[in-house]
Design an enzyme around this catalytic site. Structure first.
Site, PDB file in Angstrom:
ATOM      1  N   ASP A   1     -37.089  -0.784  17.863  1.00 47.73           N
ATOM      2  CA  ASP A   1     -36.408  -1.600  18.819  1.00 47.73           C
ATOM      3  C   ASP A   1     -37.045  -1.800  20.481  1.00 47.73           C
ATOM      4  OD1 ASP A   1     -34.841  -3.850  19.430  1.00 47.73           O
ATOM      5  OD2 ASP A   1     -33.126  -2.742  18.827  1.00 47.73           O
TER       6      ASP A   1
ATOM      7  N   LYS B   1     -40.501  -2.781  10.207  1.00 46.14           N
ATOM      8  CA  LYS B   1     -39.008  -2.254  10.017  1.00 46.14           C
ATOM      9  C   LYS B   1     -37.982  -3.763  10.219  1.00 46.14           C
ATOM     10  CE  LYS B   1     -35.819   0.916  11.719  1.00 46.14           C
ATOM     11  NZ  LYS B   1     -35.186   2.094  12.331  1.00 46.14           N
TER      12      LYS B   1
ATOM     13  N   ASP C   1     -34.384  -5.091  10.589  1.00 46.18           N
ATOM     14  CA  ASP C   1     -33.068  -4.424  10.837  1.00 46.18           C
ATOM     15  C   ASP C   1     -32.188  -5.399  10.231  1.00 46.18           C
ATOM     16  OD1 ASP C   1     -31.001  -2.587  11.333  1.00 46.18           O
ATOM     17  OD2 ASP C   1     -32.151  -2.160  13.393  1.00 46.18           O
TER      18      ASP C   1
ATOM     19  N   TRP D   1     -28.974  -0.668   5.997  1.00 48.06           N
ATOM     20  CA  TRP D   1     -27.776   0.635   5.933  1.00 48.06           C
ATOM     21  C   TRP D   1     -26.925   0.841   4.817  1.00 48.06           C
ATOM     22  CZ3 TRP D   1     -25.824  -3.245  10.069  1.00 48.06           C
ATOM     23  CH2 TRP D   1     -26.605  -3.438  10.896  1.00 48.06           C
TER      24      TRP D   1
ATOM     25  N   ASP E   1     -23.870  -4.641   1.542  1.00 47.14           N
ATOM     26  CA  ASP E   1     -23.966  -6.018   0.871  1.00 47.14           C
ATOM     27  C   ASP E   1     -24.461  -5.485  -0.544  1.00 47.14           C
ATOM     28  OD1 ASP E   1     -23.400  -7.703   2.888  1.00 47.14           O
ATOM     29  OD2 ASP E   1     -25.219  -8.204   3.429  1.00 47.14           O
TER      30      ASP E   1
ATOM     31  N   ARG F   1     -33.322   1.102   3.581  1.00 46.21           N
ATOM     32  CA  ARG F   1     -32.347   2.057   3.992  1.00 46.21           C
ATOM     33  C   ARG F   1     -31.181   2.035   3.471  1.00 46.21           C
ATOM     34  NH1 ARG F   1     -32.448   3.324   9.645  1.00 46.21           N
ATOM     35  NH2 ARG F   1     -30.027   3.556   9.522  1.00 46.21           N
TER      36      ARG F   1
ATOM     37  N   ASP G   1     -27.178   5.269  10.429  1.00 47.79           N
ATOM     38  CA  ASP G   1     -28.095   6.147  11.279  1.00 47.79           C
ATOM     39  C   ASP G   1     -28.198   7.500  11.255  1.00 47.79           C
ATOM     40  OD1 ASP G   1     -28.878   3.519  11.650  1.00 47.79           O
ATOM     41  OD2 ASP G   1     -28.906   3.615  14.134  1.00 47.79           O
TER      42      ASP G   1
HETATM   43  C1  GLA Z   1     -30.195   0.330  14.027  1.00 43.76           C
HETATM   44  C2  GLA Z   1     -31.265   0.933  13.068  1.00 43.76           C
HETATM   45  C3  GLA Z   1     -31.872   2.052  13.736  1.00 43.76           C
HETATM   46  C4  GLA Z   1     -32.547   1.519  14.813  1.00 43.76           C
HETATM   47  C5  GLA Z   1     -31.874   1.053  15.855  1.00 43.76           C
HETATM   48  C6  GLA Z   1     -32.479   0.095  16.908  1.00 43.76           C
HETATM   49  O1  GLA Z   1     -29.274   1.232  14.351  1.00 43.76           O
HETATM   50  O2  GLA Z   1     -30.526   1.449  11.966  1.00 43.76           O
HETATM   51  O3  GLA Z   1     -32.661   2.903  12.907  1.00 43.76           O
HETATM   52  O4  GLA Z   1     -33.545   0.898  14.433  1.00 43.76           O
HETATM   53  O5  GLA Z   1     -31.101  -0.036  15.061  1.00 43.76           O
HETATM   54  O6  GLA Z   1     -31.757  -0.561  17.842  1.00 43.76           O
END
Ligand code: GLA
Length: 385
Positions: free
Chosen positions: A49, A124, A126, A161, A164, A179, A183
């Site tokens: 990000d 990636k 998100d 994460w 869903d 994922r 985090d």
């Molecule tokens: C989420 C993702 C992290 C990272 C941050 C960036 O929390 O799970 O791995 O990419 O966003 O803002």
């Protein structure tokens, strides 16, 4: 198929967060080669990000922030490719990324096109700030189609994460990894929590769509964007060994320009990486580390003394003893628990992989005194008793 084994590389988020630049990414790519990490199998250099301007351009395209990336993304991508490495970037399925930058909601096709033009090899993707009425399944399928038709092979790294019920539908989107957890942060409590959650998710892991346990914290030593006290070397070893054992993608999160010898040796550990990259790509299974019938999604129901087993290409068996407890414990595995009862006439010739110690032929059971937070990984050949 882009890759048949879990992807390996580096990602900017864990250490650098918003503090990224062209120079950092170029130096990191160079360090990946110079330290021998590339030769050990690491290849993706991923910018997370915070890389773009706050507004799209007049053609509705995402724009790299010229203060951070003065020569633009194609320049960086060319440099990374010139080192024989691959280039990864980040976007999100909502209206803004998790850090509040423009994101790909309703721009999936044009963004995939932009990434393809920049020579991106890995995206990636998100899950922040998405419209609540739209299921993640719809949005990940949409980006999956955009990537599939953008004219370039781009590895699709889904990052929602575990929300869903993602494990039930992620394969249909074309994602190559997904994922399964929230985090990671740089603490053993985080490693322990993420590991326990894998007992439920491991059956959904497998070739072509890897269960991503999040980026590595090895070598962060309490510094950086996700700092939370850090771990000692025994704990980082447990973290790395178990991410290898459970076939998680291995995306380094520390500063590659600044690693101690023991951190580098761990990240390059040949035998651990061989288990991670095992061509048979079978899921591991957990033996006797929970009461049958309990809700395996709840990490509180998983024991601190975990035992995992994994069948490798060619018939070797890998066994992990992992002590997540804050005290020393004794771990025990009877071989008939893994199908090798006396009647088979077989025994195991065992080497502990982390230390390289050859233990020799063992007939009926394996008993180990395990220090707090320690892991031992055994690679075993099936031999005559
Ligand atoms: C989420 C993702 C992290 C990272 C941050 C960036 O929390 O799970 O791995 O990419 O966003 O803002």
């Amino acid at each position: 198929m882009i890759k048949l084994t879990p992807p390996m590389g580096w990602n900017s988020w864990n250490t650098f967060g918003n503090n990224i630049s062209e120079q950092l990414i170029m130096d990191t790519a160079k360090a990946m080669v110079d330290t021998g990490l590339k030769d050990a199998g690491y290849e993706y250099v991923v910018i997370d990000d915070c890389w773009s301007l706050m507004e799209r351009d007049e053609n509705d395209r995402l724009v790299a922030d010229p203060a951070k990336f003065p020569h633009g993304m194609k320049y960086l991508s060319d440099y990374i490719h010139s080192l024989g490495l691959k280039f990864g970037m980040y976007s999100c399925d909502g209206t803004m990324t998790c850090a509040g930058y423009p994101s790909s909601y309703d721009h999936e096709f044009i963004d995939a096109q932009t990434f393809a033009e920049w020579g991106v090899d890995y995206l990636k993707y998100d899950n922040c700030n998405k419209p609540e009425t739209l299921p993640g399944r719809y949005l990940y399928n949409k980006m999956g189609m955009a990537l599939e038709t953008c004219g370039r092979d781009i590895m699709f790294s889904a990052c929602n994460w575990g929300a869903d019920g993602v494990e039930h539908w992620i394969k249909e989107t074309g994602a190559h990894l997904w994922r399964s957890t929230g985090d990671i942060n740089d603490s053993f409590a985080s490693v322990r929590d993420l590991l326990k959650r894998q007992v439920y998710y491991q059956p959904y892991n497998g070739q072509g769509c890897w269960n991503d346990m999040d980026m590595l914290i090895v070598g962060m030593n309490g510094n950086g964007n996700v700092a939370n006290g850090g771990c000692n070397m025994t704990e980082y070893t447990t973290h790395f060994a178990m991410w290898c054992f459970l076939a998680s993608p291995l995306m380094i999160g520390c500063d590659l320009r600044n690693m101690s010898d023991d951190v580098l040796a761990l990240l390059k550990h040949k035998e651990l990486i061989a288990i991670n990259q095992d061509p048979a790509a079978r899921q591991a299974y957990c033996v006797r580390s929970y009461w049958p019938g309990n809700d395996l999604k709840n990490p509180d129901n998983i024991w601190d003394g975990m035992i995992w087993v994994k069948h490798l290409e060619g018939g070797d068996i890998a066994i992990a003893f992992c002590n997540l407890c804050g005290c020393d414990i004794r771990q025990y595995l009877a071989f008939d628990e893994i199908g090798l009862d006396k009647g088979t006439g077989k025994a195991l010739d065992i080497t502990e992989v982390i230390s390289g110690e050859h233990i020799g032929v063992v007939r009926d059971n394996l008993i180990m005194n395990m220090k707090t937070h320690e892991t031992k990984i055994f690679r075993c050949k099936v031999v005559e008793r």
